[in-house]
Scaffold this motif. Structure first.
Motif, PDB file in Angstrom:
ATOM      1  N   LEU A 191       0.812  -1.234  -0.075  1.00  0.00           N
ATOM      2  CA  LEU A 191       0.043   0.052   0.087  1.00  0.00           C
ATOM      3  C   LEU A 191       0.924   1.296  -0.058  1.00  0.00           C
ATOM      4  CD1 LEU A 191      -2.727  -1.167   2.496  1.00  0.00           C
ATOM      5  CD2 LEU A 191      -3.100  -0.776   0.279  1.00  0.00           C
ATOM      6  N   ALA A 192       1.916   1.190   0.768  1.00  0.00           N
ATOM      7  CA  ALA A 192       2.857   2.415   0.666  1.00  0.00           C
ATOM      8  C   ALA A 192       3.401   2.585  -0.766  1.00  0.00           C
ATOM      9  CB  ALA A 192       4.006   2.147   2.017  1.00  0.00           C
ATOM     10  N   ARG A 193       3.587   1.315  -1.484  1.00  0.00           N
ATOM     11  CA  ARG A 193       4.300   1.614  -2.724  1.00  0.00           C
ATOM     12  C   ARG A 193       3.330   2.069  -3.707  1.00  0.00           C
ATOM     13  NH1 ARG A 193       8.600  -1.101  -4.863  1.00  0.00           N
ATOM     14  NH2 ARG A 193       9.520  -0.664  -3.049  1.00  0.00           N
ATOM     15  N   GLU A 194       2.010   1.828  -3.472  1.00  0.00           N
ATOM     16  CA  GLU A 194       0.815   2.332  -4.236  1.00  0.00           C
ATOM     17  C   GLU A 194       0.809   3.845  -4.195  1.00  0.00           C
ATOM     18  OE1 GLU A 194      -2.314  -1.269  -4.902  1.00  0.00           O
ATOM     19  OE2 GLU A 194      -2.803   0.301  -3.707  1.00  0.00           O
ATOM     20  N   LEU A 195       1.017   4.132  -2.955  1.00  0.00           N
ATOM     21  CA  LEU A 195       1.007   5.728  -2.851  1.00  0.00           C
ATOM     22  C   LEU A 195       2.631   6.495  -2.911  1.00  0.00           C
ATOM     23  CD1 LEU A 195      -1.645   6.148   0.254  1.00  0.00           C
ATOM     24  CD2 LEU A 195      -2.149   6.336  -2.194  1.00  0.00           C
ATOM     25  N   GLU A 196       3.377   5.777  -3.397  1.00  0.00           N
ATOM     26  CA  GLU A 196       4.655   6.069  -3.804  1.00  0.00           C
ATOM     27  C   GLU A 196       5.322   6.766  -2.275  1.00  0.00           C
ATOM     28  OE1 GLU A 196       4.192   8.943  -6.960  1.00  0.00           O
ATOM     29  OE2 GLU A 196       4.197   7.210  -8.454  1.00  0.00           O
ATOM     30  N   LEU A 197       5.286   6.123  -1.307  1.00  0.00           N
ATOM     31  CA  LEU A 197       5.723   6.551  -0.025  1.00  0.00           C
ATOM     32  C   LEU A 197       6.877   5.576   0.280  1.00  0.00           C
ATOM     33  CD1 LEU A 197       2.786   7.376   2.306  1.00  0.00           C
ATOM     34  CD2 LEU A 197       4.744   8.538   2.035  1.00  0.00           C
ATOM     35  N   PRO A 198       8.163   6.029   0.381  1.00  0.00           N
ATOM     36  CA  PRO A 198       9.380   4.987   0.746  1.00  0.00           C
ATOM     37  C   PRO A 198       8.893   4.612   1.994  1.00  0.00           C
ATOM     38  CG  PRO A 198      10.083   7.083   0.119  1.00  0.00           C
ATOM     39  CD  PRO A 198       8.546   7.339   0.186  1.00  0.00           C
ATOM     40  N   TYR A 199       9.221   2.949   2.074  1.00  0.00           N
ATOM     41  CA  TYR A 199       8.876   2.129   3.219  1.00  0.00           C
ATOM     42  C   TYR A 199       9.907   1.351   3.509  1.00  0.00           C
ATOM     43  CZ  TYR A 199       5.996  -1.167   5.812  1.00  0.00           C
ATOM     44  OH  TYR A 199       5.634  -2.199   6.939  1.00  0.00           O
ATOM     45  N   ALA A 200      10.082   1.089   4.694  1.00  0.00           N
ATOM     46  CA  ALA A 200      11.559   0.368   5.243  1.00  0.00           C
ATOM     47  C   ALA A 200      11.046  -0.251   6.510  1.00  0.00           C
ATOM     48  CB  ALA A 200      12.736   0.585   5.389  1.00  0.00           C
ATOM     49  N   ALA A 201      11.409  -1.476   7.066  1.00  0.00           N
ATOM     50  CA  ALA A 201      11.163  -1.699   8.355  1.00  0.00           C
ATOM     51  C   ALA A 201      12.476  -2.443   9.123  1.00  0.00           C
ATOM     52  CB  ALA A 201      10.336  -3.188   8.010  1.00  0.00           C
ATOM     53  N   ILE A 202      12.247  -2.210  10.487  1.00  0.00           N
ATOM     54  CA  ILE A 202      12.911  -2.785  11.332  1.00  0.00           C
ATOM     55  C   ILE A 202      12.405  -3.939  12.019  1.00  0.00           C
ATOM     56  CG2 ILE A 202      12.588  -1.007  12.892  1.00  0.00           C
ATOM     57  CD1 ILE A 202      15.551  -1.390  14.050  1.00  0.00           C
ATOM     58  N   GLY A 203      12.836  -5.070  12.226  1.00  0.00           N
ATOM     59  CA  GLY A 203      12.200  -6.445  12.828  1.00  0.00           C
ATOM     60  C   GLY A 203      13.104  -6.742  14.073  1.00  0.00           C
ATOM     61  N   VAL A 204      12.142  -6.869  15.233  1.00  0.00           N
ATOM     62  CA  VAL A 204      12.803  -7.163  16.410  1.00  0.00           C
ATOM     63  C   VAL A 204      12.610  -8.740  16.642  1.00  0.00           C
ATOM     64  CG1 VAL A 204      12.898  -6.888  18.890  1.00  0.00           C
ATOM     65  CG2 VAL A 204      12.581  -4.817  17.459  1.00  0.00           C
ATOM     66  N   VAL A 205      13.620  -9.555  16.486  1.00  0.00           N
ATOM     67  CA  VAL A 205      13.198 -10.903  16.843  1.00  0.00           C
ATOM     68  C   VAL A 205      13.070 -11.021  18.496  1.00  0.00           C
ATOM     69  CG1 VAL A 205      14.089 -13.198  16.679  1.00  0.00           C
ATOM     70  CG2 VAL A 205      14.666 -11.444  14.889  1.00  0.00           C
ATOM     71  N   VAL A 206      11.794 -11.338  18.651  1.00  0.00           N
ATOM     72  CA  VAL A 206      11.349 -11.568  20.319  1.00  0.00           C
ATOM     73  C   VAL A 206      11.280 -13.052  20.451  1.00  0.00           C
ATOM     74  CG1 VAL A 206      10.022  -9.585  20.024  1.00  0.00           C
ATOM     75  CG2 VAL A 206       8.896 -11.577  19.416  1.00  0.00           C
ATOM     76  N   ASN A 207      11.404 -14.031  19.531  1.00  0.00           N
ATOM     77  CA  ASN A 207      11.214 -15.475  19.902  1.00  0.00           C
ATOM     78  C   ASN A 207      11.791 -16.225  18.555  1.00  0.00           C
ATOM     79  OD1 ASN A 207       8.565 -14.706  18.899  1.00  0.00           O
ATOM     80  ND2 ASN A 207       8.484 -16.828  18.364  1.00  0.00           N
ATOM     81  N   TYR A 208      12.395 -17.565  18.847  1.00  0.00           N
ATOM     82  CA  TYR A 208      12.497 -18.435  17.862  1.00  0.00           C
ATOM     83  C   TYR A 208      11.113 -18.838  17.327  1.00  0.00           C
ATOM     84  CZ  TYR A 208      17.526 -19.130  18.622  1.00  0.00           C
ATOM     85  OH  TYR A 208      18.974 -19.006  18.748  1.00  0.00           O
ATOM     86  N   ALA A 209      10.937 -18.933  16.086  1.00  0.00           N
ATOM     87  CA  ALA A 209       9.751 -19.426  15.599  1.00  0.00           C
ATOM     88  C   ALA A 209       9.529 -20.730  15.910  1.00  0.00           C
ATOM     89  CB  ALA A 209       9.801 -19.386  14.044  1.00  0.00           C
ATOM     90  N   ALA A 210       8.240 -21.384  15.836  1.00  0.00           N
ATOM     91  CA  ALA A 210       7.660 -22.545  16.287  1.00  0.00           C
ATOM     92  C   ALA A 210       8.575 -23.810  15.873  1.00  0.00           C
ATOM     93  CB  ALA A 210       6.183 -22.762  15.922  1.00  0.00           C
ATOM     94  N   GLY A 211       8.946 -24.650  16.643  1.00  0.00           N
ATOM     95  CA  GLY A 211       9.773 -25.856  16.467  1.00  0.00           C
ATOM     96  C   GLY A 211      11.254 -25.528  16.207  1.00  0.00           C
ATOM     97  N   ARG A 212      11.766 -24.309  16.699  1.00  0.00           N
ATOM     98  CA  ARG A 212      13.077 -24.024  16.595  1.00  0.00           C
ATOM     99  C   ARG A 212      13.559 -23.717  17.918  1.00  0.00           C
ATOM    100  NH1 ARG A 212      11.623 -25.211  12.352  1.00  0.00           N
ATOM    101  NH2 ARG A 212      12.205 -24.401  10.206  1.00  0.00           N
ATOM    102  N   SER A 213      14.949 -24.212  18.181  1.00  0.00           N
ATOM    103  CA  SER A 213      15.526 -24.073  19.373  1.00  0.00           C
ATOM    104  C   SER A 213      14.598 -23.953  20.782  1.00  0.00           C
ATOM    105  CB  SER A 213      16.073 -22.711  19.309  1.00  0.00           C
ATOM    106  OG  SER A 213      17.273 -22.370  20.432  1.00  0.00           O
ATOM    107  N   SER A 214      14.649 -22.832  21.402  1.00  0.00           N
ATOM    108  CA  SER A 214      13.777 -22.851  22.796  1.00  0.00           C
ATOM    109  C   SER A 214      12.606 -23.003  22.449  1.00  0.00           C
ATOM    110  CB  SER A 214      14.320 -21.578  23.554  1.00  0.00           C
ATOM    111  OG  SER A 214      13.927 -20.112  22.666  1.00  0.00           O
ATOM    112  N   SER A 215      12.025 -22.689  21.243  1.00  0.00           N
ATOM    113  CA  SER A 215      10.602 -23.037  20.877  1.00  0.00           C
ATOM    114  C   SER A 215      10.300 -24.277  20.272  1.00  0.00           C
ATOM    115  CB  SER A 215      10.111 -21.565  19.942  1.00  0.00           C
ATOM    116  OG  SER A 215      10.406 -20.416  20.581  1.00  0.00           O
TER     117      SER A 215
END
Length: 245
Positions: A191-215
């Motif tokens: 949607l940001a691209r449709e309105l020509e708004l530059p868009y970036a994300a910062i992801g914070v890993v808060v857990n291992y995904a299901a089935g991985r390591s401590s999860s």
């Protein structure tokens, strides 16, 4: 003026000097909440809590179109999304910051475009590179300026939610080439691209995904909350650093 969309754990910016709040109406309904206008390090910023200021809106019911339209209407020149994610790769442990460069959409039933026919001509956007490279590099520079580190690049899997995934679903996402998993990356980026708004994300890993390591046998929500609290302090420092890069 930069727009910041806060996800889980970031319903407000404590380092933002708020000058006013504005309730906005859009052709697509109401956004998740009032827009907060103010300054971070003396730079103008507009902030929106994606899930509402009480974190009451689940990912599949966020009015993404109203949110993006409202920020465009507010004259934002770019959007930085902050989102909590699960780490699929073994080296993406809780507490890791990541600035993704690709995305795969697994959501369904969401209002995902501003172009729905009628009197408006359909517009096909180029989505080869879903995140704006200039804004991505600004984020990475801000992370370095804050004395922190982040994974540069990665594939974000956007799932439907609000439930978390099964271990088999995470296996599938890994086979598809995904590195992290979240629930809000799409249709927000498109949607940001449709309105020509530059868009970036910062992801914070808060857990291992299901089935991985401590999860491996389940997700521990108390641990997620602790990681969120610690990581969002770092994210706020990064957002301050954006003013200087």
């Amino acid at each position: 003026m930069l727009a910041i969309i806060g996800g889980s754990g970031l319903t407000q910016l404590s380092n933002m000097e708020i000058e006013r709040r504005e309730v906005v109406r859009t052709p697509y309904g109401e956004p998740s909440g009032a827009l907060a206008f103010g300054r971070v390090c003396d730079e103008p910023v507009v902030f929106l809590a994606r899930h509402g200021y009480g974190h009451t809106i689940p990912p599949h019911l966020v009015n993404y179109r109203a949110n993006i339209w409202a920020l465009k209407q507010a004259k934002a020149t770019g959007i930085v999304s902050v989102a909590s994610v699960g780490g699929i790769r073994a080296d993406l442990a809780p507490g890791t910051l990541i600035v993704p460069n690709q995305i795969i959409d697994y959501t369904w039933g969401r209002k995902s475009t501003f172009f729905e026919g009628g009197d408006t001509p359909v517009r096909h956007i180029d989505f080869t590179e879903p995140y704006d490279e200039t804004l991505r590099h600004r984020l990475l520079a801000a992370i370095a300026a804050a004395g922190d580190s982040a994974m540069d690049g990665g594939v974000y899997a956007s799932t439907q939610g609000p439930r978390l995934e099964t271990a088999a679903e995470i296996d599938r996402l890994e086979r598809d080439g995904c590195d992290i998993v979240g629930m809000t990356g799409m249709p927000e980026a498109a949607l940001a691209r449709e309105l020509e708004l530059p868009y970036a994300a910062i992801g914070v890993v808060v857990n291992y995904a299901a089935g991985r390591s401590s999860s491996a046998h389940g997700i521990h929500f108390d641990d997620i909350e602790l990681v969120l609290q610690e990581s969002m302090v770092r994210v706020r420092a990064v957002l301050e650093g954006l003013c200087h890069v």
